[in-house]
Design a protein around this motif. Structure first.
Motif, PDB file in Angstrom:
ATOM      1  N   ARG A 100     -10.878   2.927   9.213  1.00 47.20           N
ATOM      2  CA  ARG A 100     -11.206   3.823   8.097  1.00 47.20           C
ATOM      3  C   ARG A 100     -10.652   5.218   8.366  1.00 47.20           C
ATOM      4  O   ARG A 100     -10.716   5.730   9.475  1.00 47.20           O
ATOM      5  N   LEU A 101     -10.141   5.822   7.274  1.00 45.92           N
ATOM      6  CA  LEU A 101      -9.546   7.145   7.361  1.00 45.92           C
ATOM      7  C   LEU A 101     -10.301   8.079   6.414  1.00 45.92           C
ATOM      8  O   LEU A 101     -10.349   7.837   5.208  1.00 45.92           O
ATOM      9  N   LEU A 102     -10.911   9.129   6.959  1.00 40.16           N
ATOM     10  CA  LEU A 102     -11.636  10.121   6.166  1.00 40.16           C
ATOM     11  C   LEU A 102     -10.669  11.196   5.702  1.00 40.16           C
ATOM     12  O   LEU A 102      -9.882  11.723   6.497  1.00 40.16           O
ATOM     13  N   MET A 103     -10.753  11.573   4.429  1.00 40.34           N
ATOM     14  CA  MET A 103      -9.817  12.541   3.861  1.00 40.34           C
ATOM     15  C   MET A 103     -10.560  13.479   2.922  1.00 40.34           C
ATOM     16  O   MET A 103     -11.617  13.138   2.377  1.00 40.34           O
ATOM     17  N   ASP A 104      -9.974  14.655   2.710  1.00 44.06           N
ATOM     18  CA  ASP A 104     -10.469  15.595   1.697  1.00 44.06           C
ATOM     19  C   ASP A 104      -9.276  16.333   1.119  1.00 44.06           C
ATOM     20  O   ASP A 104      -8.325  16.661   1.822  1.00 44.06           O
ATOM     21  N   ARG A 105      -9.343  16.583  -0.184  1.00 42.18           N
ATOM     22  CA  ARG A 105      -8.260  17.252  -0.898  1.00 42.18           C
ATOM     23  C   ARG A 105      -8.832  18.254  -1.890  1.00 42.18           C
ATOM     24  O   ARG A 105      -9.891  18.042  -2.470  1.00 42.18           O
ATOM     25  N   ILE A 117       0.833  -1.210   0.000  1.00 40.68           N
ATOM     26  CA  ILE A 117       0.000   0.000   0.000  1.00 40.68           C
ATOM     27  C   ILE A 117       0.865   1.257   0.000  1.00 40.68           C
ATOM     28  O   ILE A 117       0.539   2.254  -0.661  1.00 40.68           O
ATOM     29  N   GLN A 118       1.987   1.218   0.738  1.00 40.92           N
ATOM     30  CA  GLN A 118       2.839   2.394   0.849  1.00 40.92           C
ATOM     31  C   GLN A 118       3.473   2.790  -0.485  1.00 40.92           C
ATOM     32  O   GLN A 118       3.895   3.941  -0.664  1.00 40.92           O
ATOM     33  N   LEU A 130      -4.107  13.807  -6.685  1.00 42.74           N
ATOM     34  CA  LEU A 130      -3.105  12.750  -6.525  1.00 42.74           C
ATOM     35  C   LEU A 130      -2.864  12.523  -5.032  1.00 42.74           C
ATOM     36  O   LEU A 130      -2.564  13.469  -4.296  1.00 42.74           O
ATOM     37  N   ILE A 131      -3.003  11.277  -4.589  1.00 37.74           N
ATOM     38  CA  ILE A 131      -2.833  10.924  -3.178  1.00 37.74           C
ATOM     39  C   ILE A 131      -1.750   9.845  -3.058  1.00 37.74           C
ATOM     40  O   ILE A 131      -2.022   8.651  -3.245  1.00 37.74           O
ATOM     41  N   PRO A 132      -0.516  10.213  -2.774  1.00 38.42           N
ATOM     42  CA  PRO A 132       0.490   9.184  -2.464  1.00 38.42           C
ATOM     43  C   PRO A 132       0.161   8.530  -1.119  1.00 38.42           C
ATOM     44  O   PRO A 132      -0.080   9.210  -0.119  1.00 38.42           O
ATOM     45  N   LEU A 133       0.148   7.200  -1.095  1.00 39.24           N
ATOM     46  CA  LEU A 133      -0.234   6.465   0.108  1.00 39.24           C
ATOM     47  C   LEU A 133       0.939   6.226   1.059  1.00 39.24           C
ATOM     48  O   LEU A 133       0.762   5.605   2.101  1.00 39.24           O
ATOM     49  N   ALA A 134       2.105   6.734   0.684  1.00 39.83           N
ATOM     50  CA  ALA A 134       3.262   6.594   1.574  1.00 39.83           C
ATOM     51  C   ALA A 134       3.047   7.434   2.822  1.00 39.83           C
ATOM     52  O   ALA A 134       2.752   8.626   2.758  1.00 39.83           O
ATOM     53  N   GLY A 135       3.178   6.803   3.998  1.00 36.04           N
ATOM     54  CA  GLY A 135       3.000   7.499   5.264  1.00 36.04           C
ATOM     55  C   GLY A 135       1.581   7.505   5.781  1.00 36.04           C
ATOM     56  O   GLY A 135       1.325   8.001   6.886  1.00 36.04           O
ATOM     57  N   ILE A 136       0.626   6.973   5.004  1.00 36.05           N
ATOM     58  CA  ILE A 136      -0.757   6.906   5.458  1.00 36.05           C
ATOM     59  C   ILE A 136      -0.989   5.575   6.175  1.00 36.05           C
ATOM     60  O   ILE A 136      -0.790   4.500   5.592  1.00 36.05           O
ATOM     61  N   GLU A 137      -1.376   5.630   7.418  1.00 32.41           N
ATOM     62  CA  GLU A 137      -1.574   4.439   8.247  1.00 32.41           C
ATOM     63  C   GLU A 137      -3.040   4.027   8.205  1.00 32.41           C
ATOM     64  O   GLU A 137      -3.935   4.769   8.614  1.00 32.41           O
ATOM     65  N   LEU A 138      -3.293   2.803   7.696  1.00 32.46           N
ATOM     66  CA  LEU A 138      -4.661   2.293   7.583  1.00 32.46           C
ATOM     67  C   LEU A 138      -4.931   1.124   8.529  1.00 32.46           C
ATOM     68  O   LEU A 138      -5.989   0.498   8.439  1.00 32.46           O
TER      69      LEU A 138
END
Length: 414
Positions: free
Chosen positions: A259-264, A222-223, A247-255
Motif C-alpha cells: 500500500r502506498l499513502l499519498m496526498d495531493r 496500471i501504468q 489528477l493522479i497519473p499512475l505512470a511511474g508509481i510502483e505498487l
C-alpha cells in the motif's frame, strides 16, 4: 367541649411565640447594620495584586474621606507614577511605563526629518496591506488537500483505492460558512469505472475512509491509467458546487511493494474543451417586450460512443439559472443510436428580472440508458460570464433583441 378549648389554647401560644420571634429577628438586623463598616468598592482580584481592604491602611481604603483623597491628588506630582487598577492586563500585571523625560533644548530643536530617518526600518501601512492581500489571495487559491492510498491485490487482480479524508476545504455555503462535500472518482482514459463517496454534512475536513476495489485490471495496465478525483459540495436546491479536482497519473508509481499513502493539493477544475465531445447547434432569441427567452435545440454532431457496444442515444437537458440558482428545466426527446442527432425542439422561458445580466443557460447532452444513470456526454454554458463562443452568442442576443441567432458550440467534458 374540652377539645375546642385545648385547640384555642395551643393556637394562642403559637401566635405569641411567632410574634416574639419576628420582633427578635428585627432587633438583630438593626444592631448588625449599625455595627457594619462602610461598604468597600468591589473590584476583580487579579493575579499579582493584593487589593483586600484588610491589607490596606486607612489612607488607601476605598471608603476613605474625600478630603484626604483630594489632598493626596494635589500633593502628587503630575509626572509621578501611580497604580491604576483599570490599566492592568489580563494577568493582573501593570504595563511597563517609561517616565516622561523633561524637555531640553536638544529635544525641542529635533527636526521632523530626523524622526523620519529613525522610522525607515519600520513597516509602512502600504506594505502591511500588500502582505495581507497576498496572504488572503493565497488562502483563496488553496482549495484543501486530499489524502488517499493506492494498492494492488495480485491474488484477486484488483486495484484498490482508499479515499481517506480531505482537509481545509473552502466553504461553498455563504450562510452557514460550511460545505457538504463528497468525492467522485473516475479511472481515465476509458471512464468505465465511476464511483463516489457518501455526502458528509457541514464540514470542511471530511473523513470519508471509503475503499473502492476495481477487479479485472491487469497490473501491466496500471501504468497507463490516470485517477481523476472530483471534489464537490452537495446542494439540495440547485446543481452541486464543484470545489476542485485532483489528477493522479499512475505512470511511474510502483505498487508491487504494498500500500502506498499519498496526498495531493486540490486544484481548480480545468474545463477542458475537447473535439471528441461533439458539437451542439443552438438558436436563441430574447424578447425584451415580453421579457422571455426562446431557446431552440437544433442539432448535435460528432457525438462520441457511449461504450464499446454501440452508439449513444442522446438527448439534451436545458437548465435556466438566475444568479446561480436553477429556476427552470426542460429536455428534448431521445434520439436512438446516432452520433448526429436532429432535435428541432423549441422552449420558451420567462425571465424573472429585467435584462439577461444574471441569467445563464446550461445544456447537458446525455446518453439515455435503461436501468442505470444517464451519462453526461458533454456540457455547454451560455451567459454573460461564459468564455469563447458561449459568451459571444450571449452578447449578440443582448445587443439584437427580437432576432433569432443560431451558432455551433463545442461541448466541454461532462
Amino acid at each position: 367541649d374540652e377539645i375546642p378549648t385545648v385547640v384555642g389554647i395551643f393556637s394562642a401560644f403559637g401566635l405569641v411565640f411567632s410574634v416574639s420571634l419576628f420582633a427578635w429577628i428585627c432587633c438583630q438586623r438593626k444592631s448588625s447594620k449599625s455595627n457594619k463598616t462602610p461598604p468597600y468598592k468591589f473590584v476583580h482580584v487579579l493575579k499579582g495584586v493584593d487589593i483586600y481592604p484588610e491589607n490596606l491602611n486607612s489612607k488607601k481604603k476605598f471608603g476613605a474621606d474625600d478630603k484626604s483623597e483630594a489632598k493626596n491628588k494635589s500633593a502628587m506630582p503630575k509626572n509621578s507614577l501611580h497604580l491604576d487598577l483599570e490599566k492592568r492586563d489580563l494577568n493582573g500585571n501593570f504595563p511597563k511605563t517609561t517616565p516622561k523625560i523633561q524637555s531640553s533644548p536638544d529635544l525641542e530643536n529635533l527636526s521632523p526629518k530626523r524622526f523620519a530617518e529613525r522610522k525607515k526600518d519600520s513597516v509602512s501601512p502600504d506594505s502591511l496591506k500588500s502582505i495581507t492581500s497576498l496572504s488572503s489571495e493565497d488562502k483563496q487559491d488553496k482549495l484543501g488537500t486530499l489524502f488517499f492510498s493506492l494498492e494492488y491485490n495480485f491474488e484477486k487482480k484488483a486495484f484498490v483505492v482508499n479515499i481517506k479524508e480531505a482537509r481545509g476545504l473552502p466553504a461553498m455555503d455563504e450562510q452557514s460558512m460550511t460545505s457538504d462535500p463528497y468525492i467522485k472518482m473516475t479511472i481515465l482514459p476509458e471512464k468505465k469505472h465511476k464511483v463516489k463517496t457518501r455526502v458528509l454534512r457541514k464540514t470542511l475536513d471530511p473523513a470519508f475512509d471509503e475503499t473502492f476495489t476495481f477487479y479485472g485490471i491487469p497490473y501491466s495496465q496500471i501504468q497507463d491509467l490516470t485517477l481523476h478525483f472530483m471534489i464537490l459540495s452537495f446542494d439540495r436546491f440547485s446543481r452541486d458546487d464543484v470545489i476542485g479536482e485532483v489528477l493522479i497519473p499512475l505512470a511511474g508509481i510502483e505498487l508491487s511493494e504494498g500500500r502506498l499513502l499519498m496526498d495531493r493539493e486540490i486544484t481548480k477544475r480545468n474545463v477542458r474543451k475537447s473535439s471528441g465531445r461533439g458539437e451542439l447547434l443552438i438558436s436563441l432569441c430574447y424578447q425584451s417586450t415580453t421579457n422571455t427567452l426562446t431557446v431552440v435545440v437544433l442539432k448535435a454532431r460528432h457525438l462520441p460512443k457511449s461504450d464499446v457496444s454501440g452508439l449513444s442515444d442522446p438527448y439534451v437537458k436545458v437548465n435556466l439559472y438566475h444568479a446561480k440558482k436553477r429556476i427552470s428545466k426542460k429536455k428534448t426527446h431521445v434520439k436512438k443510436c446516432t452520433p448526429n442527432a436532429v432535435f428541432n425542439e423549441l422552449f420558451v422561458f420567462d425571465i424573472p428580472c429585467e435584462g439577461l445580466d444574471d441569467i445563464s443557460i446550461e445544456f447537458l447532452v446525455l446518453d439515455s440508458e435503461r436501468g442505470s444513470r444517464n451519462e453526461v456526454i458533454g456540457r455547454l454554458t451560455l451567459g454573460s460570464s461564459a468564455e469563447g463562443t458561449g459568451g459571444e452568442h450571449w452578447k449578440e442576443i443582448c445587443e439584437y433583441p427580437r432576432r433569432q441567432i443560431a451558432k455551433w458550440h463545442m461541448l466541454c467534458d461532462g
